[in-house]
Design a protein around this motif. Structure first.
Motif, PDB file in Angstrom:
ATOM      1  N   VAL A  64       8.681  63.855 -26.854  1.00  9.57           N
ATOM      2  CA  VAL A  64      10.043  64.268 -26.745  1.00  9.57           C
ATOM      3  C   VAL A  64      10.677  63.401 -25.495  1.00  9.57           C
ATOM      4  O   VAL A  64      11.775  62.966 -25.687  1.00  9.57           O
ATOM      5  CB  VAL A  64       9.827  65.756 -25.931  1.00  9.57           C
ATOM      6  CG1 VAL A  64      11.329  66.283 -25.322  1.00  9.57           C
ATOM      7  CG2 VAL A  64       9.506  66.714 -26.938  1.00  9.57           C
ATOM      8  N   GLU A  65       9.838  62.891 -24.718  1.00  9.18           N
ATOM      9  CA  GLU A  65      10.379  61.604 -23.795  1.00  9.18           C
ATOM     10  C   GLU A  65      10.734  60.491 -24.528  1.00  9.18           C
ATOM     11  O   GLU A  65      11.673  59.934 -24.241  1.00  9.18           O
ATOM     12  CB  GLU A  65       9.165  61.433 -22.547  1.00  9.18           C
ATOM     13  CG  GLU A  65       9.033  62.715 -21.766  1.00  9.18           C
ATOM     14  CD  GLU A  65      10.285  62.818 -20.542  1.00  9.18           C
ATOM     15  OE1 GLU A  65      10.809  61.877 -20.200  1.00  9.18           O
ATOM     16  OE2 GLU A  65      10.521  63.848 -20.281  1.00  9.18           O
ATOM     17  N   ASP A  68      13.992  61.064 -26.107  1.00  9.57           N
ATOM     18  CA  ASP A  68      15.107  61.242 -25.355  1.00  9.57           C
ATOM     19  C   ASP A  68      15.621  59.751 -24.893  1.00  9.57           C
ATOM     20  O   ASP A  68      16.823  59.541 -24.736  1.00  9.57           O
ATOM     21  CB  ASP A  68      14.669  61.879 -24.019  1.00  9.57           C
ATOM     22  CG  ASP A  68      14.479  63.432 -24.441  1.00  9.57           C
ATOM     23  OD1 ASP A  68      15.143  63.930 -25.433  1.00  9.57           O
ATOM     24  OD2 ASP A  68      14.158  64.295 -23.760  1.00  9.57           O
ATOM     25  N   ARG A  69      14.595  59.025 -24.760  1.00  7.75           N
ATOM     26  CA  ARG A  69      14.760  57.585 -24.258  1.00  7.75           C
ATOM     27  C   ARG A  69      15.443  56.954 -25.419  1.00  7.75           C
ATOM     28  O   ARG A  69      16.437  56.158 -25.103  1.00  7.75           O
ATOM     29  CB  ARG A  69      13.534  56.845 -24.045  1.00  7.75           C
ATOM     30  CG  ARG A  69      12.749  57.294 -22.559  1.00  7.75           C
ATOM     31  CD  ARG A  69      11.902  56.397 -22.060  1.00  7.75           C
ATOM     32  NE  ARG A  69      10.849  56.250 -22.953  1.00  7.75           N
ATOM     33  CZ  ARG A  69       9.678  56.955 -23.059  1.00  7.75           C
ATOM     34  NH1 ARG A  69       9.521  57.945 -21.896  1.00  7.75           N
ATOM     35  NH2 ARG A  69       8.675  56.745 -23.580  1.00  7.75           N
ATOM     36  N   GLN A  71      17.108  58.199 -27.636  1.00 12.71           N
ATOM     37  CA  GLN A  71      18.410  58.615 -27.875  1.00 12.71           C
ATOM     38  C   GLN A  71      19.475  57.978 -26.841  1.00 12.71           C
ATOM     39  O   GLN A  71      20.628  57.768 -27.406  1.00 12.71           O
ATOM     40  CB  GLN A  71      18.431  60.327 -27.682  1.00 12.71           C
ATOM     41  CG  GLN A  71      19.880  60.804 -28.073  1.00 12.71           C
ATOM     42  CD  GLN A  71      20.153  60.620 -29.688  1.00 12.71           C
ATOM     43  OE1 GLN A  71      19.176  60.725 -30.493  1.00 12.71           O
ATOM     44  NE2 GLN A  71      21.327  60.929 -30.028  1.00 12.71           N
ATOM     45  N   GLU A  72      18.940  57.893 -25.713  1.00 18.41           N
ATOM     46  CA  GLU A  72      19.983  57.424 -24.627  1.00 18.41           C
ATOM     47  C   GLU A  72      20.199  55.926 -25.066  1.00 18.41           C
ATOM     48  O   GLU A  72      21.516  55.361 -24.806  1.00 18.41           O
ATOM     49  CB  GLU A  72      19.364  57.627 -23.218  1.00 18.41           C
ATOM     50  CG  GLU A  72      19.195  58.799 -22.689  1.00 18.41           C
ATOM     51  CD  GLU A  72      20.419  59.276 -22.459  1.00 18.41           C
ATOM     52  OE1 GLU A  72      21.418  58.496 -21.927  1.00 18.41           O
ATOM     53  OE2 GLU A  72      20.842  60.566 -22.603  1.00 18.41           O
ATOM     54  N   THR A 262      10.642  64.651 -36.627  1.00 21.00           N
ATOM     55  CA  THR A 262      11.779  64.764 -35.870  1.00 21.00           C
ATOM     56  C   THR A 262      12.977  63.967 -36.652  1.00 21.00           C
ATOM     57  O   THR A 262      12.524  62.868 -37.248  1.00 21.00           O
ATOM     58  CB  THR A 262      11.702  64.010 -34.771  1.00 21.00           C
ATOM     59  OG1 THR A 262      11.209  62.685 -34.701  1.00 21.00           O
ATOM     60  CG2 THR A 262      10.734  64.941 -33.693  1.00 21.00           C
ATOM     61  N   ASN A 265      16.835  58.994 -34.741  1.00 25.65           N
ATOM     62  CA  ASN A 265      17.821  58.817 -33.606  1.00 25.65           C
ATOM     63  C   ASN A 265      19.288  58.234 -34.146  1.00 25.65           C
ATOM     64  O   ASN A 265      19.210  57.064 -34.538  1.00 25.65           O
ATOM     65  CB  ASN A 265      17.445  57.936 -32.485  1.00 25.65           C
ATOM     66  CG  ASN A 265      16.116  58.967 -31.841  1.00 25.65           C
ATOM     67  OD1 ASN A 265      15.975  60.009 -31.871  1.00 25.65           O
ATOM     68  ND2 ASN A 265      15.042  58.126 -31.279  1.00 25.65           N
ATOM     69  N   TYR A 267      23.629  58.243 -33.390  1.00 25.87           N
ATOM     70  CA  TYR A 267      24.722  58.744 -32.377  1.00 25.87           C
ATOM     71  C   TYR A 267      26.042  57.985 -32.962  1.00 25.87           C
ATOM     72  O   TYR A 267      26.086  56.964 -33.502  1.00 25.87           O
ATOM     73  CB  TYR A 267      24.663  57.904 -30.971  1.00 25.87           C
ATOM     74  CG  TYR A 267      25.608  58.587 -29.954  1.00 25.87           C
ATOM     75  CD1 TYR A 267      25.692  59.741 -29.479  1.00 25.87           C
ATOM     76  CD2 TYR A 267      26.815  57.514 -29.630  1.00 25.87           C
ATOM     77  CE1 TYR A 267      26.483  60.171 -28.707  1.00 25.87           C
ATOM     78  CE2 TYR A 267      27.629  57.957 -28.552  1.00 25.87           C
ATOM     79  CZ  TYR A 267      27.603  59.235 -28.066  1.00 25.87           C
ATOM     80  OH  TYR A 267      28.472  59.692 -27.068  1.00 25.87           O
TER      81      TYR A 267
END
Length: 855
Positions: A64-65, A68-69, A71-72, A262, A265, A267
């Motif tokens: 998960v970490e 998240d990284r 994704q950022e 998952t 990623n 955006y």
């Protein structure tokens, strides 16, 4: 003052952590051993499962970490690329606005416009075409890049095609501001982005400068190289349709459903100043294997599963052993409880004849305790002194294996010196290795069964005495066998000790029975009642009939029924009673009834004597006249042969007429045995009408007979039915004469029609007269013997008529006919059932004779 606890002294207070440990130890000691073993087995399993859960959670947290990284990073890089594309679009917009301002100020002519457009296209590769359009949608000048196909290039002097940029052109004219637009995508051209910059002439709309960008070139030159190297960058419209760039291919749909997978990623943000009509999206390329691809994860999972499997196998094995141990303890307790609760006494002897075991029932029967009996040798304390010698010999036979399979009966002495009868069974005692270690003896108290057996024997003797003394033959035989289960004294006297008499009575009585082996009707050994419910047969009413046995010269009344014998077999019981005296009495009564019927017919003819004489006088007078005339004419020789033959023919017809009358009367009054046959109704009615017509004509009464067509036949004695009809017609004529009716009203109607009586088809005979009817007191006593409404009547006519009708299973009824309140006549009716098959001629004759007795 309040009591305060004394202050704790150093070295005497227990540690705080010791209290929970002590409580847990006390709780553990309170548990049962089985519960402790179960908890001890579950603790390692719980530890392994917790360890595996911790590993899974740790990997999940790291995953998960990482997501998240990533994704950022995607979000940051996409926003950076969007800013670069935005700045590039703003720069091109500013250059096109500067060109539009110079065109509006008329500082640029079409040639200069073409030169400056060529310079912009050469400097910025994403620029595909720049077009000058006036207020009337006419193209003034247009410059397109060499990569644009000729078919898509605009030519000066042409009118802007309606629908191509119509909406954007109109919107620019209304807003007087630059407007971005995307023309509809087509397969024959690349995706474009259009910018409409308005032109103004003295504050009025003067057209637009149309700049067209290649979205693919805008993406290639506007997005930084480091961003396009890390992501899959694409331009989309407001509906998510791909305009330029590429996307990451979709994963396996089945794999995407797994919980640990998952999505890629990605955006996306709208590109300003275009707005939501143009969206830039970036998708990160997959660079890591994830949790599932980690070898450490699989190694830890495999080791944890192996440990859990070994713990489960150990726990199951231990549980099976505990279950076997519990089953063994339960079986032992059950056998002990069964031995102590059973009513049969158990005794074990070793090979030397020493008692090694007795159960509670044995001790309770004898009154001796287990401590007093175990270890004793013969003679045992429960042996009566009078039977010591016989019991010792029997024990010696038991020890040498000379046992009786059915057991033997002995007397046993209680500790209180009372005796009781017992039955003992002896068998070898075999251990688990198959070796004999002694003898096992079971003992049952049979004092009460012996008493009941004696009572049953006495009861059987009384029952047998009663059956032997009966004046009826009683026999019982099973179905499908020649065995005679029971026969009393009278049966044996009549038929002997065989089933021949039983089967003969069953066959003559017409009782349904199963085929017996050896009989002529037996085709096979299959029971005829196989599959039928025996309860229904045994609960049915007993059937009876009367038969004549030539061998005995007796009439017997036979009653039979089915019963379940003591061994469960279906049997048939037959009871035969001698009714010969009664049958003789019935035959005598029947003969008397026949004589009464003949007398009644003679009386009827006597009452009709004058009518018969008058009826015979006519043909006799005619014969006399014909004969005298023929004699006179023959003497005078005045007659020819033809006249003589005609006179003789008429004389013969009159003689035949007189003969018919005499024959009919003779057959009517002739005494004969009752004979029921299938009789034709119209023939019986015609005979009765001919006989009664003589009396009706004498009394000046008209008869109107009606017989329905196609009437079925009836099983009757025609003479008796004719007697009933003649009697009713004669009574009707007498009633009309007594009422003194005028000639027009002196009629009698005879109707014979079919009817339905109580859902049974019958034939109705009705005689209607126009007399004075019957008085109420006469109606009540109408069928009494020797009661008559006539002064000279004998009172046996109607009583005899009703007896005859009822002997034919019919009914008779009388009623007055009314016209308002006035009696206009009377109607006598009787019904006869239609013909039905008769099973036995003897039975039908007996029934007729019985009916005659009733009459």
């Amino acid at each position: 003052m309040q009591n305060r606890p004394p202050p704790s002294q150093p070295g005497t207070a227990k540690p705080v952590a010791a209290a929970p440990i002590t409580s847990w130890r006390n709780w553990w000691r309170r548990q049962s051993p089985t519960h402790q073993d179960r908890l001890a087995l579950l603790a390692p399993m719980a530890s392994v499962l917790l360890f595996l859960a911790a590993i899974v959670v740790a990997f999940w947290y790291l995953q998960v970490e990482e997501i998240d990284r990533e994704q950022e990073a995607v979000k940051r890089d996409v926003e950076y690329a969007q800013q670069r594309v935005r700045l590039r679009l703003l720069e091109r917009q500013e250059q096109l606005m500067r060109l539009a301002r110079d065109v509006s100020n008329k500082e640029v002519d079409p040639e200069e416009f073409m030169a400056r457009s060529e310079s912009l296209e050469a400097q910025y590769p994403e620029m595909l075409a720049i077009t000058w359009i006036n207020a009337r949608r006419r193209i003034i000048a247009s410059r397109a890049a060499p990569s644009v196909p000729t078919a898509q290039q605009r030519t000066a002097g042409d009118i802007l095609k309606i629908g191509e940029t119509e909406n954007s052109y109109s919107l620019t004219r209304e807003l007087q501001q630059p407007v971005y637009a995307q023309p509809p995508a087509r397969a024959d051209r690349v995706a474009l982005l259009q910018l409409h910059v308005p032109l103004a002439d003295g504050g009025k709309f003067a057209g637009v400068v149309l700049g067209e960008y290649s979205l693919d070139g805008l993406l290639r030159y506007g997005v930084p190289t480091e961003v396009s190297a890390k992501y899959s960058v694409a331009l989309l419209d407001d509906k998510g349709k791909l305009l330029a760039g590429n996307t990451v291919p979709a994963r396996n749909p089945a794999a995407s459903l797994l919980p640990w997978t998952t999505p890629p990623n990605e955006y996306e943000v709208p590109v300003s100043p275009v707005g939501n009509g143009l969206i830039i999206r970036a998708q990160a390329y997959r660079t890591s294997m994830g949790v599932i691809g980690s070898g450490l994860f699989w190694l830890v999972s495999a080791l944890s599963m192996l440990t859990a499997w070994m713990l489960i196998a150990t726990w199951r094995h231990t549980r099976r052993r505990v279950q076997v141990q519990q089953a063994l303890v339960s079986e032992t307790n059950f056998r002990r409880a069964m031995e102590n609760s059973m009513l049969t006494g158990m005794r074990a002897l070793d090979l030397q004849g020493r008692i090694t075991y007795v159960n509670a029932a044995f001790c309770q029967m004898t009154g001796w305790s287990e401590r007093e009996l175990v270890g004793r040798t013969a003679p045992f304390p429960y042996w009566p002194e009078a039977d010591l010698e016989s019991l010792s010999a029997r024990l010696e036979d038991e020890l040498h294996g000379r046992t009786i399979p059915g057991g033997f009966q002995v007397r046993v002495k209680r500790k209180s010196n009372s005796l009781f009868d017992a039955r003992m069974y002896t068998s070898p005692l075999i251990d688990a290795r198959g070796q004999q270690t002694g003898w096992m003896t079971s003992m049952t108290d049979i004092t009460e069964p012996n008493r009941i057996r004696e009572q049953l024997s006495a009861s059987y003797e009384r029952f047998t005495t009663v059956l032997e003394a009966l004046d009826a033959s009683v026999s019982v035989a099973p179905l499908g066998s020649k065995e005679l289960l029971f026969a009393n004294k009278l049966y044996r006297l009549w038929f002997g000790s065989h089933t021949v008499g039983h089967l003969q009575l069953v066959a003559q009585a017409g009782v349904v029975s199963s085929s017996h082996p050896g009989s002529d009707d037996a085709q096979d050994d299959v029971d005829g009642f196989m599959g039928l419910p025996t309860d229904t047969l045994t609960q049915a009413h007993a059937g009876h009939s009367e038969v004549f046995v030539p061998e005995l010269g007796k009439w017997l009344e036979v009653r039979s029924r089915y019963l379940t014998w003591v061994d469960g077999r279906l049997a048939q019981m037959v009871i035969a009673t001698d009714i010969t005296p009664r049958r003789h009495a019935e035959e005598l009564s029947a003969s008397q009834a026949e004589r009464a019927q003949s007398a009644s017919r003679l009386i009827t003819m006597g009452e009709m004597a004058s009518s018969v004489a008058h009826e015979l006088n006519q043909p006799l007078t005619a014969i006399n006249n014909y004969c005298n005339g023929m004699v006179s004419r023959i003497k005078g020789k005045q007659i020819s042969e033809e006249d003589l033959l005609a006179a003789l023919d008429k004389t013969a017809r009159q003689a035949q007429r007189a003969g018919h009358i005499i024959q009919r009367i003779r057959s009517f009054v002739k005494r004969s045995e009752p004979n029921r046959t299938l009789s034709d109704i119209p023939a019986m009615v015609n005979e009765a009408v001919e006989l009664a017509g003589i009396e009706l004509r004498r009394r000046n009464v008209r008869l109107n007979p009606y017989v329905a067509a196609r009437l079925p036949q009836v099983m009757v004695d025609p003479i008796l039915i004719e007697q009933v009809l003649v009697n009713l017609l004669k009574n009707a004529a007498e009633s009309i004469e007594a009422s003194e009716r005028p000639p027009t009203q002196r009629t009698v109607e005879l109707q014979v029609v079919p009817r339905q009586l109580d859902e049974q088809p019958v034939v109705e005979f009705s005689v209607l007269d126009s007399g004075k009817g019957l008085a109420p007191e006469a109606m009540e006593r109408l069928y009494e013997a020797f009661f008559s409404t006539k002064a000279e009547g004998m009172g046996i006519g109607l009583n005899l008529c009703r007896s005859i009708v009822e002997s034919h299973q019919g009914r008779m009824h009388a009623e007055n006919l009314y016209n308002g309140g006035e009696v206009t006549g009377c109607r006598f009716s009787f019904w006869l059932p239609l013909a039905s098959p008769v099973n036995d001629t003897t039975n039908s004759v007996a029934t007729t004779k019985n009916a005659g007795v009733t009459a």
